[in-house]
Design a protein around this motif. Structure first.
Motif, mmCIF file in Angstrom:
data_model
loop_
_atom_site.group_PDB
_atom_site.id
_atom_site.type_symbol
_atom_site.label_atom_id
_atom_site.label_comp_id
_atom_site.label_asym_id
_atom_site.label_seq_id
_atom_site.Cartn_x
_atom_site.Cartn_y
_atom_site.Cartn_z
ATOM 1 N N LYS A 296 9.817 26.721 23.948
ATOM 2 C CA LYS A 296 9.573 26.557 22.523
ATOM 3 C C LYS A 296 8.085 26.722 22.254
ATOM 4 O O LYS A 296 7.264 26.237 23.009
ATOM 5 N N TRP B 270 5.332 26.436 18.730
ATOM 6 C CA TRP B 270 5.278 26.138 17.307
ATOM 7 C C TRP B 270 3.867 26.307 16.778
ATOM 8 O O TRP B 270 2.897 26.176 17.495
ATOM 9 N N THR C 186 8.611 27.265 14.375
ATOM 10 C CA THR C 186 8.991 27.148 15.779
ATOM 11 C C THR C 186 9.704 28.421 16.201
ATOM 12 O O THR C 186 10.543 28.931 15.463
ATOM 13 N N ASP D 159 18.971 20.803 14.486
ATOM 14 C CA ASP D 159 17.990 19.939 15.139
ATOM 15 C C ASP D 159 16.577 20.508 15.044
ATOM 16 O O ASP D 159 15.611 19.756 14.892
ATOM 17 N N THR D 160 16.454 21.826 15.115
ATOM 18 C CA THR D 160 15.138 22.459 15.020
ATOM 19 C C THR D 160 14.567 22.294 13.618
ATOM 20 O O THR D 160 13.386 21.960 13.458
ATOM 21 N N SER E 298 13.506 18.744 13.186
ATOM 22 C CA SER E 298 12.296 18.504 13.970
ATOM 23 C C SER E 298 11.046 18.992 13.221
ATOM 24 O O SER E 298 10.013 18.306 13.202
ATOM 25 N N LEU E 299 11.128 20.171 12.624
ATOM 26 C CA LEU E 299 9.994 20.685 11.850
ATOM 27 C C LEU E 299 9.690 19.770 10.673
ATOM 28 O O LEU E 299 8.529 19.475 10.376
ATOM 29 N N LYS F 96 10.323 16.579 10.410
ATOM 30 C CA LYS F 96 9.720 15.344 10.926
ATOM 31 C C LYS F 96 8.249 15.549 11.278
ATOM 32 O O LYS F 96 7.431 14.649 11.078
ATOM 33 N N LYS F 97 7.902 16.750 11.801
ATOM 34 C CA LYS F 97 6.501 17.026 12.158
ATOM 35 C C LYS F 97 5.589 16.941 10.932
ATOM 36 O O LYS F 97 4.512 16.354 10.996
ATOM 37 N N GLN G 281 18.986 11.695 9.210
ATOM 38 C CA GLN G 281 17.712 11.709 9.915
ATOM 39 C C GLN G 281 16.565 11.288 9.003
ATOM 40 O O GLN G 281 15.676 10.553 9.419
#
Length: 156
Positions: A1, A3, A82, A107-108, A111-112, A114-115, A143
């Motif tokens: 991965k 990003w 990502t 999920d990806t 995740s972005l 959340k970042k 989430q």
């Protein structure tokens, strides 16, 4: 991965809207690229005037032109991207736990999101190129509630 990210000022003070999209060919033909772009809600009319839309609805030349405009307006447009390699996708999908491409995609994207929230971006709304009955909406709501932020999901 891998990003990449570009942050902008004002997104920690003002409510922001996030657009999430993905592009790619998957594990057989190449990488999958997942990206989110965000800006203050007050700048949404400016974003719309750039011609921003779902990448699959735009010609390559239109995407290039919009990207150039975004770079020219970089004071209020941030992004996080990502890139998932074909090897990562194949390995994930062929593992014992059957991690399918939809789950990887969801999920990806989360995740972005959340970042940028962890970096202080005040996310107020999310625009997805997805259908309302898609499981990402339920997963994203769960989430996001988990990390303590109230967000309205919009669908294109």
């Amino acid at each position: 991965k891998q990003w990449y990210q570009r942050r902008v000022r004002g997104c920690k003070e003002e409510d922001c809207c996030v657009g999430i999209d993905e592009a790619g060919r998957g594990p057989v033909l190449g990488p999958m690229v997942y990206g989110i772009a965000y800006c203050p809600v007050s700048k949404i009319p400016d974003i719309e005037s750039l011609g921003v839309a779902d990448s699959k609805q735009l010609k390559e030349s239109d995407r290039d032109e919009i990207l150039e405009k975004i770079h020219e307006n970089s004071d209020y447009v941030g992004y996080c991207v990502t890139v998932l390699s074909p090897n990562y996708l194949s390995t994930s999908m062929l593992g014992r736990e059957n991690y399918n491409l939809n789950a990887i995609s969801h999920d990806t994207a989360i995740s972005l999101l959340k970042k940028i929230i962890a970096r202080g971006v005040k996310v107020k709304c999310i625009s997805l190129s997805s259908h309302k009955d898609d499981s990402i909406s339920l997963k994203a709501n769960y989430q996001i509630d988990y990390i303590g932020t109230s967000i309205k999901l919009n669908f294109r």
